[in-house]
Design a protein around this motif. Structure first.
Motif, PDB file in Angstrom:
ATOM      1  N   GLY A  39       0.481  -1.020  -0.081  1.00 36.93           N
ATOM      2  CA  GLY A  39       0.228  -0.403  -0.255  1.00 36.93           C
ATOM      3  C   GLY A  39       1.152   1.260   0.046  1.00 36.93           C
ATOM      4  N   MET A  40       2.068   1.118   0.277  1.00 40.58           N
ATOM      5  CA  MET A  40       2.494   2.664   0.091  1.00 40.58           C
ATOM      6  C   MET A  40       3.093   3.183  -0.796  1.00 40.58           C
ATOM      7  SD  MET A  40       6.176   1.670   2.270  1.00 40.58           S
ATOM      8  CE  MET A  40       6.812   3.607   2.538  1.00 40.58           C
ATOM      9  N   VAL A  41       3.062   2.266  -2.537  1.00 41.09           N
ATOM     10  CA  VAL A  41       3.068   2.437  -3.440  1.00 41.09           C
ATOM     11  C   VAL A  41       1.561   2.228  -4.098  1.00 41.09           C
ATOM     12  CG1 VAL A  41       5.289   2.511  -3.731  1.00 41.09           C
ATOM     13  CG2 VAL A  41       4.042   0.373  -4.704  1.00 41.09           C
ATOM     14  N   THR A  42       1.008   3.166  -5.317  1.00 40.48           N
ATOM     15  CA  THR A  42      -0.365   2.729  -6.105  1.00 40.48           C
ATOM     16  C   THR A  42      -0.132   2.188  -6.732  1.00 40.48           C
ATOM     17  OG1 THR A  42       0.716   4.187  -7.657  1.00 40.48           O
ATOM     18  CG2 THR A  42      -1.020   5.274  -5.862  1.00 40.48           C
ATOM     19  N   GLY A  43      -0.977   1.632  -7.620  1.00 39.76           N
ATOM     20  CA  GLY A  43      -0.532   0.073  -8.636  1.00 39.76           C
ATOM     21  C   GLY A  43      -0.140   0.812  -9.324  1.00 39.76           C
ATOM     22  N   PHE A  44       1.164   0.701 -10.552  1.00 31.48           N
ATOM     23  CA  PHE A  44       2.009   0.765 -11.277  1.00 31.48           C
ATOM     24  C   PHE A  44       2.173   0.034 -12.425  1.00 31.48           C
ATOM     25  CE2 PHE A  44       5.329   0.895  -8.821  1.00 31.48           C
ATOM     26  CZ  PHE A  44       6.489   0.344  -9.202  1.00 31.48           C
ATOM     27  N   TYR A  45       2.335  -0.539 -13.591  1.00 29.22           N
ATOM     28  CA  TYR A  45       2.784  -0.842 -14.127  1.00 29.22           C
ATOM     29  C   TYR A  45       4.018  -0.452 -15.310  1.00 29.22           C
ATOM     30  CZ  TYR A  45      -1.027   0.691 -17.279  1.00 29.22           C
ATOM     31  OH  TYR A  45      -1.720   2.008 -18.600  1.00 29.22           O
ATOM     32  N   GLY A  46       4.728  -0.660 -16.287  1.00 29.43           N
ATOM     33  CA  GLY A  46       5.663  -0.538 -17.733  1.00 29.43           C
ATOM     34  C   GLY A  46       5.621  -1.912 -18.542  1.00 29.43           C
ATOM     35  N   VAL A  86      15.405  -1.303  -3.488  1.00 35.14           N
ATOM     36  CA  VAL A  86      14.147  -0.855  -3.375  1.00 35.14           C
ATOM     37  C   VAL A  86      13.858  -0.456  -4.716  1.00 35.14           C
ATOM     38  CG1 VAL A  86      12.920   0.440  -2.046  1.00 35.14           C
ATOM     39  CG2 VAL A  86      14.933   0.246  -0.609  1.00 35.14           C
ATOM     40  N   LEU A  87      14.024   0.435  -5.291  1.00 36.68           N
ATOM     41  CA  LEU A  87      12.921   0.789  -6.587  1.00 36.68           C
ATOM     42  C   LEU A  87      13.370  -0.994  -7.587  1.00 36.68           C
ATOM     43  CD1 LEU A  87      11.970   2.681  -8.220  1.00 36.68           C
ATOM     44  CD2 LEU A  87      14.924   3.529  -9.235  1.00 36.68           C
ATOM     45  N   LYS A  88      14.671  -1.883  -7.818  1.00 37.21           N
ATOM     46  CA  LYS A  88      14.816  -1.749  -8.816  1.00 37.21           C
ATOM     47  C   LYS A  88      12.942  -3.307  -8.193  1.00 37.21           C
ATOM     48  CE  LYS A  88      19.285  -2.156 -10.781  1.00 37.21           C
ATOM     49  NZ  LYS A  88      20.559  -3.220 -10.405  1.00 37.21           N
ATOM     50  N   LEU A  91       9.800  -2.387  -8.958  1.00 34.29           N
ATOM     51  CA  LEU A  91      10.138  -2.474 -10.749  1.00 34.29           C
ATOM     52  C   LEU A  91      10.008  -3.837 -10.840  1.00 34.29           C
ATOM     53  CD1 LEU A  91      12.712  -0.181 -11.359  1.00 34.29           C
ATOM     54  CD2 LEU A  91       9.576   0.249 -11.683  1.00 34.29           C
ATOM     55  N   GLN A  92      11.005  -5.160 -10.286  1.00 35.00           N
ATOM     56  CA  GLN A  92      10.428  -6.556 -11.063  1.00 35.00           C
ATOM     57  C   GLN A  92       9.450  -6.790 -10.495  1.00 35.00           C
ATOM     58  OE1 GLN A  92      14.285  -7.021  -9.486  1.00 35.00           O
ATOM     59  NE2 GLN A  92      15.518  -7.352 -11.690  1.00 35.00           N
ATOM     60  N   ASP A  93       9.024  -6.727  -9.139  1.00 40.15           N
ATOM     61  CA  ASP A  93       7.925  -7.345  -8.674  1.00 40.15           C
ATOM     62  C   ASP A  93       6.125  -7.127  -9.708  1.00 40.15           C
ATOM     63  OD1 ASP A  93       8.823  -8.276  -6.544  1.00 40.15           O
ATOM     64  OD2 ASP A  93       8.189  -6.912  -4.689  1.00 40.15           O
ATOM     65  N   ARG A  94       6.663  -5.453 -10.192  1.00 39.33           N
ATOM     66  CA  ARG A  94       5.507  -5.252 -11.350  1.00 39.33           C
ATOM     67  C   ARG A  94       6.194  -6.036 -12.653  1.00 39.33           C
ATOM     68  NH1 ARG A  94       5.560  -2.664  -7.209  1.00 39.33           N
ATOM     69  NH2 ARG A  94       3.677  -1.862  -5.795  1.00 39.33           N
ATOM     70  N   ASN A  95       6.685  -6.839 -12.539  1.00 42.26           N
ATOM     71  CA  ASN A  95       7.169  -7.786 -14.170  1.00 42.26           C
ATOM     72  C   ASN A  95       8.072  -6.798 -14.941  1.00 42.26           C
ATOM     73  OD1 ASN A  95       6.180  -9.868 -13.725  1.00 42.26           O
ATOM     74  ND2 ASN A  95       4.610  -9.797 -14.305  1.00 42.26           N
TER      75      ASN A  95
END
Length: 177
Positions: A39-46, A86-88, A91-95
Motif C-alpha cells: 500500500g505504500m505505492v499505487t498500482g503501476f505498470y510498464g 529497493v526500486l529494482k 519494478l521487478q515485482d511488477r514484471n
C-alpha cells in the motif's frame, strides 16, 4: 611542593583522558534494504525495460548528524545503492525488466541526509534526486521515525523516498509510455 605538583599533574592527566574519550567519536551509518510495505505505492505498470543508475559521485563520508560528542557519517553512494535495490525490487515485482541496455533510465542520487534525536524516537530525513532519460529531474523526500535505532530510521527513510518517487505522476507516466 613536589607533592602538590604530582597531585595537580594527576588531576590534569585524568581530565585530559576524559576529554580525549569524548572527542573524535565518529560512527559510520550504513543502511540495509527494507521491504516496502503493501500500500505504500499505487498500482503501476510498464512494459518497457528500465535501466537504473547510481548517479551519486561523492564517494567520501558526509556528516549526517551529531549527538553530544558523537558524530555520525554516511557514504551517500552506498545509500544510493540501497535506494536502487529497493526500486529494482518494486519494478521487478511488477514484471518490469531491469537491463543496462534499456533506453528508459532512472539516475538516482541521495543528496542530503539528516537525523534528529527525539525523546522517544529517532527521525531520519533524506533527499533523493531522480533524473530520467527525458531530462526530467525531481527530488523526493524520505522521512521516517523509529523508536529503536538510527539505522532503522534511515533505512525506512530510503524506502519512503523511493515510494514517493513511485507515486509521482511524472514517474508513473514515464514508466507507462
Amino acid at each position: 611542593m613536589s607533592e602538590l605538583i604530582s597531585i595537580g599533574s594527576r588531576k590534569l592527566l585524568v581530565l585530559l583522558l576524559i576529554l580525549v574519550g569524548f572527542v573524535g567519536c565518529t560512527h559510520m551509518v550504513s543502511v540495509e534494504q527494507y521491504p516496502m510495505k503493501e500500500g505504500m505505492v499505487t498500482g503501476f505498470y510498464g512494459d518497457q525495460p528500465v535501466n537504473v543508475i547510481n548517479a551519486q559521485n561523492a564517494a567520501g563520508l558526509e556528516l549526517i548528524g551529531q549527538i553530544g560528542f558523537h558524530k555520525y557519517v554516511a557514504n551517500y553512494q552506498e545509500w544510493t545503492d540501497i535506494a536502487i535495490k529497493v526500486l529494482k525490487t518494486e519494478l521487478q515485482d511488477r514484471n518490469i525488466m531491469i537491463t543496462p541496455e534499456a533506453e528508459k533510465t532512472f539516475k538516482l542520487a541521495i543528496t542530503d541526509v539528516n537525523f534528529y534525536q527525539g525523546a522517544f524516537s529517532i527521525r531520519c530525513k533524506l533527499d533523493l534526486k531522480v533524473e530520467t532519460a527525458d531530462g526530467d529531474t525531481m527530488e523526493f523526500t524520505g522521512d521516517n521515525n523509529s523508536p529503536w535505532t538510527l539505522y532503522r530510521a534511515c533505512g525506512g527513510a530510503v524506502v519512503r523516498a523511493v515510494a514517493a518517487m513511485l507515486n509521482h505522476p511524472n514517474i508513473l507516466y514515464y514508466l507507462k509510455n
